[in-house]
Design an enzyme around this catalytic site. Structure first.
Site, PDB file in Angstrom:
ATOM      1  N   LEU A  15      -3.911  14.141 -27.141  1.00 45.15           N
ATOM      2  CA  LEU A  15      -2.795  13.214 -27.347  1.00 45.15           C
ATOM      3  C   LEU A  15      -3.324  11.880 -27.843  1.00 45.15           C
ATOM      4  O   LEU A  15      -4.454  11.490 -27.527  1.00 45.15           O
ATOM      5  CB  LEU A  15      -2.039  13.017 -26.029  1.00 45.15           C
ATOM      6  CG  LEU A  15      -1.366  14.270 -25.458  1.00 45.15           C
ATOM      7  CD1 LEU A  15      -0.757  13.966 -24.098  1.00 45.15           C
ATOM      8  CD2 LEU A  15      -0.324  14.819 -26.412  1.00 45.15           C
ATOM      9  N   CYS A  16      -2.486  11.178 -28.626  1.00 50.40           N
ATOM     10  CA  CYS A  16      -2.860   9.859 -29.130  1.00 50.40           C
ATOM     11  C   CYS A  16      -3.158   8.934 -27.958  1.00 50.40           C
ATOM     12  O   CYS A  16      -2.461   8.996 -26.943  1.00 50.40           O
ATOM     13  CB  CYS A  16      -1.747   9.287 -30.009  1.00 50.40           C
ATOM     14  SG  CYS A  16      -1.755  10.016 -31.660  1.00 50.40           S
ATOM     15  N   PRO A  17      -4.210   8.167 -28.080  1.00 50.66           N
ATOM     16  CA  PRO A  17      -4.972   7.829 -29.288  1.00 50.66           C
ATOM     17  C   PRO A  17      -6.221   8.681 -29.514  1.00 50.66           C
ATOM     18  O   PRO A  17      -6.992   8.383 -30.419  1.00 50.66           O
ATOM     19  CB  PRO A  17      -5.387   6.384 -29.024  1.00 50.66           C
ATOM     20  CG  PRO A  17      -5.666   6.365 -27.550  1.00 50.66           C
ATOM     21  CD  PRO A  17      -4.591   7.282 -26.954  1.00 50.66           C
ATOM     22  N   ASP A  42      -0.589  16.751 -31.927  1.00 55.14           N
ATOM     23  CA  ASP A  42       0.263  15.610 -31.584  1.00 55.14           C
ATOM     24  C   ASP A  42       0.892  15.056 -32.872  1.00 55.14           C
ATOM     25  O   ASP A  42       0.168  14.593 -33.760  1.00 55.14           O
ATOM     26  CB  ASP A  42      -0.573  14.532 -30.902  1.00 55.14           C
ATOM     27  CG  ASP A  42       0.254  13.342 -30.454  1.00 55.14           C
ATOM     28  OD1 ASP A  42       1.419  13.199 -30.878  1.00 55.14           O
ATOM     29  OD2 ASP A  42      -0.271  12.544 -29.672  1.00 55.14           O
ATOM     30  N   ASP A  48      -0.342   7.487 -36.996  1.00 53.00           N
ATOM     31  CA  ASP A  48      -1.506   6.773 -36.470  1.00 53.00           C
ATOM     32  C   ASP A  48      -2.751   6.884 -37.348  1.00 53.00           C
ATOM     33  O   ASP A  48      -3.436   5.886 -37.591  1.00 53.00           O
ATOM     34  CB  ASP A  48      -1.836   7.269 -35.056  1.00 53.00           C
ATOM     35  CG  ASP A  48      -0.731   6.948 -34.073  1.00 53.00           C
ATOM     36  OD1 ASP A  48       0.152   6.123 -34.402  1.00 53.00           O
ATOM     37  OD2 ASP A  48      -0.739   7.523 -32.967  1.00 53.00           O
TER      38      ASP A  48
END
Length: 80
Positions: A15-17, A42, A48
């Site tokens: 998952l981000c980041p 994600d 991003d």
């Protein structure tokens, strides 16, 4: 035109980041002109990674979705 080196980064199930951090770490190992294809799960990476690339001077080649996975391809332009 010489073949461009292409490196694949598997960032699925992160998952981000974390996908952006993995891309950042990988780019540090690559030479200018190399294309990095990040395969992620994600959907946040579609915003991003392009934003990170723009800020850091790398070239966004494409973003796409394939079978529920999100793929972002960038070209390393400047050394990190």
């Amino acid at each position: 035109m010489p073949d461009q080196e292409k490196v694949i980064l598997d960032a699925r199930r992160l998952l981000c980041p974390m996908p952006v951090i993995r891309v950042q770490d990988k780019v540090k190992e690559l030479s200018p002109g190399t294309r990095l294809e990040a395969i992620c799960s994600d959907p946040g990476v579609l915003n991003d990674i392009p934003a990170w690339s723009r800020i850091n001077g790398h070239k966004l080649i494409e973003t796409r979705e394939e079978k529920g996975e999100y793929i972002v391809v960038i070209e390393v332009v400047a050394e990190a």
